[in-house]
Design a protein around this motif. Structure first.
Motif, PDB file in Angstrom:
ATOM      1  N   VAL A  17     -32.439   7.896  13.746  1.00 30.92           N
ATOM      2  CA  VAL A  17     -31.279   7.297  13.082  1.00 30.92           C
ATOM      3  C   VAL A  17     -30.745   8.199  11.983  1.00 30.92           C
ATOM      4  O   VAL A  17     -29.530   8.284  11.754  1.00 30.92           O
ATOM      5  N   VAL A  18     -31.623   8.892  11.288  1.00 29.61           N
ATOM      6  CA  VAL A  18     -31.196   9.788  10.207  1.00 29.61           C
ATOM      7  C   VAL A  18     -30.791  11.155  10.753  1.00 29.61           C
ATOM      8  O   VAL A  18     -29.759  11.712  10.370  1.00 29.61           O
ATOM      9  N   GLY A  19     -31.601  11.701  11.654  1.00 36.98           N
ATOM     10  CA  GLY A  19     -31.411  13.077  12.084  1.00 36.98           C
ATOM     11  C   GLY A  19     -30.254  13.312  13.026  1.00 36.98           C
ATOM     12  O   GLY A  19     -29.527  14.306  12.878  1.00 36.98           O
ATOM     13  N   VAL A  20     -30.055  12.445  13.988  1.00 38.70           N
ATOM     14  CA  VAL A  20     -28.980  12.666  14.964  1.00 38.70           C
ATOM     15  C   VAL A  20     -27.599  12.584  14.310  1.00 38.70           C
ATOM     16  O   VAL A  20     -26.791  13.517  14.442  1.00 38.70           O
ATOM     17  N   PRO A  21     -27.263  11.497  13.597  1.00 40.35           N
ATOM     18  CA  PRO A  21     -25.941  11.470  12.944  1.00 40.35           C
ATOM     19  C   PRO A  21     -25.785  12.547  11.873  1.00 40.35           C
ATOM     20  O   PRO A  21     -24.701  13.115  11.715  1.00 40.35           O
ATOM     21  N   GLY A  22     -26.864  12.841  11.133  1.00 37.14           N
ATOM     22  CA  GLY A  22     -26.777  13.847  10.075  1.00 37.14           C
ATOM     23  C   GLY A  22     -26.449  15.224  10.615  1.00 37.14           C
ATOM     24  O   GLY A  22     -25.513  15.892  10.141  1.00 37.14           O
ATOM     25  N   VAL A  58     -34.583  16.680  16.981  1.00 39.76           N
ATOM     26  CA  VAL A  58     -34.567  15.226  16.821  1.00 39.76           C
ATOM     27  C   VAL A  58     -34.169  14.533  18.119  1.00 39.76           C
ATOM     28  O   VAL A  58     -34.773  13.524  18.516  1.00 39.76           O
ATOM     29  N   GLY A  59     -33.160  15.069  18.799  1.00 34.51           N
ATOM     30  CA  GLY A  59     -32.675  14.408  20.006  1.00 34.51           C
ATOM     31  C   GLY A  59     -33.640  14.477  21.167  1.00 34.51           C
ATOM     32  O   GLY A  59     -33.901  13.474  21.838  1.00 34.51           O
ATOM     33  N   VAL A  60     -34.203  15.666  21.400  1.00 32.21           N
ATOM     34  CA  VAL A  60     -35.072  15.835  22.557  1.00 32.21           C
ATOM     35  C   VAL A  60     -36.435  15.182  22.325  1.00 32.21           C
ATOM     36  O   VAL A  60     -36.996  14.564  23.244  1.00 32.21           O
ATOM     37  N   PHE A  86     -41.491  22.093  25.862  1.00 30.60           N
ATOM     38  CA  PHE A  86     -40.955  23.451  25.770  1.00 30.60           C
ATOM     39  C   PHE A  86     -39.722  23.506  24.863  1.00 30.60           C
ATOM     40  O   PHE A  86     -39.636  24.354  23.973  1.00 30.60           O
ATOM     41  N   VAL A  87     -38.767  22.599  25.086  1.00 27.50           N
ATOM     42  CA  VAL A  87     -37.549  22.586  24.267  1.00 27.50           C
ATOM     43  C   VAL A  87     -37.885  22.248  22.818  1.00 27.50           C
ATOM     44  O   VAL A  87     -37.348  22.859  21.875  1.00 27.50           O
ATOM     45  N   TYR A  88     -38.804  21.315  22.616  1.00 28.53           N
ATOM     46  CA  TYR A  88     -39.179  20.928  21.255  1.00 28.53           C
ATOM     47  C   TYR A  88     -39.823  22.097  20.514  1.00 28.53           C
ATOM     48  O   TYR A  88     -39.452  22.390  19.366  1.00 28.53           O
ATOM     49  N   ARG A  89     -40.783  22.757  21.142  1.00 25.30           N
ATOM     50  CA  ARG A  89     -41.460  23.861  20.462  1.00 25.30           C
ATOM     51  C   ARG A  89     -40.516  25.022  20.191  1.00 25.30           C
ATOM     52  O   ARG A  89     -40.577  25.642  19.123  1.00 25.30           O
ATOM     53  N   THR A  90     -39.623  25.306  21.141  1.00 20.51           N
ATOM     54  CA  THR A  90     -38.669  26.397  20.945  1.00 20.51           C
ATOM     55  C   THR A  90     -37.698  26.086  19.810  1.00 20.51           C
ATOM     56  O   THR A  90     -37.479  26.917  18.917  1.00 20.51           O
ATOM     57  N   ALA A 282     -34.724  16.148  10.414  1.00 17.57           N
ATOM     58  CA  ALA A 282     -33.959  14.935  10.107  1.00 17.57           C
ATOM     59  C   ALA A 282     -33.399  14.952   8.694  1.00 17.57           C
ATOM     60  O   ALA A 282     -32.296  14.442   8.450  1.00 17.57           O
ATOM     61  N   LEU A 283     -34.130  15.531   7.737  1.00 24.11           N
ATOM     62  CA  LEU A 283     -33.708  15.486   6.330  1.00 24.11           C
ATOM     63  C   LEU A 283     -32.851  16.671   5.905  1.00 24.11           C
ATOM     64  O   LEU A 283     -32.084  16.568   4.946  1.00 24.11           O
TER      65      LEU A 283
END
Length: 318
Positions: A17-22, A58-60, A86-90, A282-283
């Motif tokens: 909720v914080v990270g995607v819109p931010g 945040v999204g993935v 893979f996408v997260y770590r990259t 997110a922050l």
């Protein structure tokens, strides 16, 4: 639904909720700036790239973990686990390195004209696209183990000593040596930019402190250069501090995972690591929006939509 799963889902939901819109807001602001001015400064391009990478983090990871925790979607099969991890770590490691690039460029931006470091800043500005490409290639290669060793939990069959439980996925290494080598590479990949960005931030603070004393009279008579420098310094130092604290906890938990045998199979440790590393993604847009006048100024201009005064108002806030 077990209480632990509900709490886990709520934590990831809060990050989403914080990270995607931010991050989406930061990206939108710079795209609007690019549309109106047809160019971005190197520092703006770095922040834009950082926001895109953080949105991926945040999204993935957080969004999909939220959907899986509340059983709204099932994406963590063998292929899903390989792609997500893979996408997260990259993107996570790219977020770290881009924060370092931002702090280093900010440090170079305040050096006196004509100095050797000023020429370095010019080179960085000219080849910024190649720097982005190099970081993508580097971090993609270092995250390739996720494709080889990530599986759905339903395929969990190897000893717990060689595996890491990530709740919906299981990272299974063939031997203790490989898991230790992979862990050392990840820690080194994070510690190197952390040390460099900390050094850059310290140099930045020392320089600005001396500079603020030298131009104190100019600022009191109406000059705004010192104020702009101090805002930029505070924003960079805030991002670096946030990174050092959160990723310090993340890497501490990772070292604990490698050294304590039972920790490897604990999904709680993995959840804590993901939470703290995703918390930065997110922050950080909150800090960028609060401190970057181009971002909040551009957004105010397009939201208010003043036909006559729009151009003057936008230019006065940058």
């Amino acid at each position: 639904m077990p209480l632990s799963v509900f709490v886990r889902g709520m934590l990831y939901l809060s990050l989403t909720v914080v990270g995607v819109p931010g991050n989406a807001t930061v990206i939108l602001a710079f795209l609007l700036l690019l549309y109106h001015e047809n160019r971005l400064l190197p520092s703006d391009a770095i922040v834009l790239h950082l926001a895109c990478v953080n949105l991926l983090v945040v999204g993935v990871r957080c969004l999909l973990e939220t959907l899986a925790s509340f059983r709204l979607a099932s994406v963590f099969g063998d292929v899903g686990c390989k792609v997500v991890i893979f996408v997260y770590r990259t993107s996570r490691s790219l977020s770290i390195w881009l924060t370092f690039v931002l702090s280093a460029y900010q440090c170079l931006s305040i050096v006196p004209p004509g100095s050797r470091w000023a020429s370095v800043r010019t080179v960085v500005s000219q080849y910024l696209g190649f720097i982005f490409l190099f970081l993508w290639l580097l971090n993609t290669c270092m995250s390739s183990a996720a494709i080889l060793f990530s599986f759905g939990t339903k395929n969990e069959s190897s000893p717990a000593d060689h595996g890491i439980n990530v709740q919906f996925c299981y990272v299974r290494f063939p031997s203790k040596l490989i898991i230790e080598m992979n862990g050392a590479a990840q820690v080194g990949r994070d510690v190197v930019p952390m040390a460099l960005m900390t050094l850059a931030s310290l140099i930045l603070l020392v320089f600005l402190y001396k500079h603020s004393r030298q131009v104190k009279g100019l600022r009191s008579s109406g000059g705004s250069g010192g104020g702009a420098e101090q805002r930029a310094a505070k924003a960079v130092v805030a991002l670096v501090t946030l990174y050092v604290v959160l990723y310090g906890v993340d890497n501490g938990l990772w070292v604990y995972t490698l050294t304590v045998r039972k920790a490897m199979a604990s999904s709680l440790i993995s959840d804590l690591r993901i939470f703290f590393s995703s918390l930065y993604a997110a922050l950080s847009p909150v800090i960028i929006i609060a401190s970057n006048r181009k971002v909040n100024g551009r957004l105010r201009c397009d939201v208010q939509r003043k036909p006559v005064q729009e151009k003057d108002t936008c230019l006065s806030t940058m």
